[in-house]
Design an enzyme around this catalytic site. Structure first.
Site, PDB file in Angstrom:
ATOM      1  CB  SER A  82      12.977  14.771  60.944  1.00 39.95           C
ATOM      2  OG  SER A  82      13.739  15.038  62.112  1.00 39.95           O
ATOM      3  CE1 TYR A  97       9.321  18.350  62.368  1.00 40.06           C
ATOM      4  CE2 TYR A  97      10.803  16.831  63.474  1.00 40.06           C
ATOM      5  CZ  TYR A  97      10.544  17.709  62.434  1.00 40.06           C
ATOM      6  OH  TYR A  97      11.493  17.942  61.485  1.00 40.06           O
TER       7      TYR A  97
END
Length: 263
Positions: free
Chosen positions: A155, A168
């Site tokens: 990401s 995350y």
């Protein structure tokens, strides 16, 4: 032979016909788009997520649409026995694994001081531990066959920070470091390990948040292209990294983010 003629001759390097690709989390969102992209390039696809019925439906759809062979296997990447079952089922059907796409992921949206250890562990078990377990298991087979392509879906938030998604951030940053370390260890076995860092794409994991008009306008206002990405745009980068065209690429991260990281 001019340069254009040479380039035309090299286009088959992107062909994945007869290759076998495992795509985790491939029944929804980015994973489904990636599985379709690889199948369109000719790869046989192992569809896996935690829900057997969804795996069956997507595997059947891909086979009917692209004419490739598929395998449906319900898998929880955070459980070692489930990872081993996926590996064995793939080898039983296809006898090899050419491409692994570690896409399965989860997140918890909560301020850091409110996070529980169980929530932290849940994200890490899927996003990091699961990636390592499956990569190690598949990597052993790729080492034996002296070839393989591993693509980790990270990401942009493995590279830059954001608020209220600490596990995350930590997991995706670690995946990028894992990508680099494995690339260096396994290059001698002709295994290329790379990552794709998507920006904002509407998926089942974030559709509730991005479905709010104020949030949508705020996010797209921060993206230089002023729009969200599409699953097929992430798939394009994965197909490239999975193909012979990327044989000299390892330990790299391709950002597909509408310009977010360029700011």
């Amino acid at each position: 032979m001019d340069e254009m003629e040479e380039w035309k001759m090299n286009l088959p390097m992107f062909d994945l016909t007869s290759k076998v690709a495992i795509v985790t989390g491939s029944t929804k969102g980015l994973g489904r788009g990636i599985a379709n992209g690889l199948a369109q390039a000719g790869a046989n696809i192992v569809v896996c997520s935690r829900t057997a019925g969804e795996c069956d439906a997507v595997a059947r759809e891909i086979k009917e649409t692209y004419g490739v062979e598929t395998l449906s296997k319900a898998t929880d990447v955070s459980r070692p026995e489930s990872v081993e079952a996926l590996l064995q089922a793939t080898l039983d059907k296809f006898g090899k694994i050419d491409i692994l796409v570690n896409n399965a992921g989860t997140a918890v949206t909560k301020r850091a001081e409110e996070l529980t250890i169980d929530e932290w562990d849940r994200v890490m078990n899927v996003n990091l531990r699961g990636v390592f377990m499956l990569t190690q298991a598949v990597g052993k087979k790729m080492i034996a066959q002296k070839a393989g392509k591993i693509i980790n879906i990270a990401s942009i938030f493995g590279i830059v920070g954001d608020k209220a998604v600490l596990p995350y951030l930590a997991s995706k940053g670690a995946v990028l470091q894992m990508t680099r370390g494995l690339a260096l260890e396994w290059t001698k076995y002709n295994i290329q390990v790379n990552a794709v860092a998507p920006g904002y794409v509407m998926t089942p994991m974030n559709e509730k948040e991005l479905g709010e008009e104020k949030v949508y306008q705020y996010i797209t206002g921060k993206i230089p292209m002023r729009r969200l990405g599409k699953a097929e745009e992430i798939a394009g980068a994965v197909v490239y990294l999975a193909s012979e065209a990327a044989n000299y690429v390892t330990g790299s991260t391709i950002a597909v983010d509408g310009g977010w990281l360029a700011q």
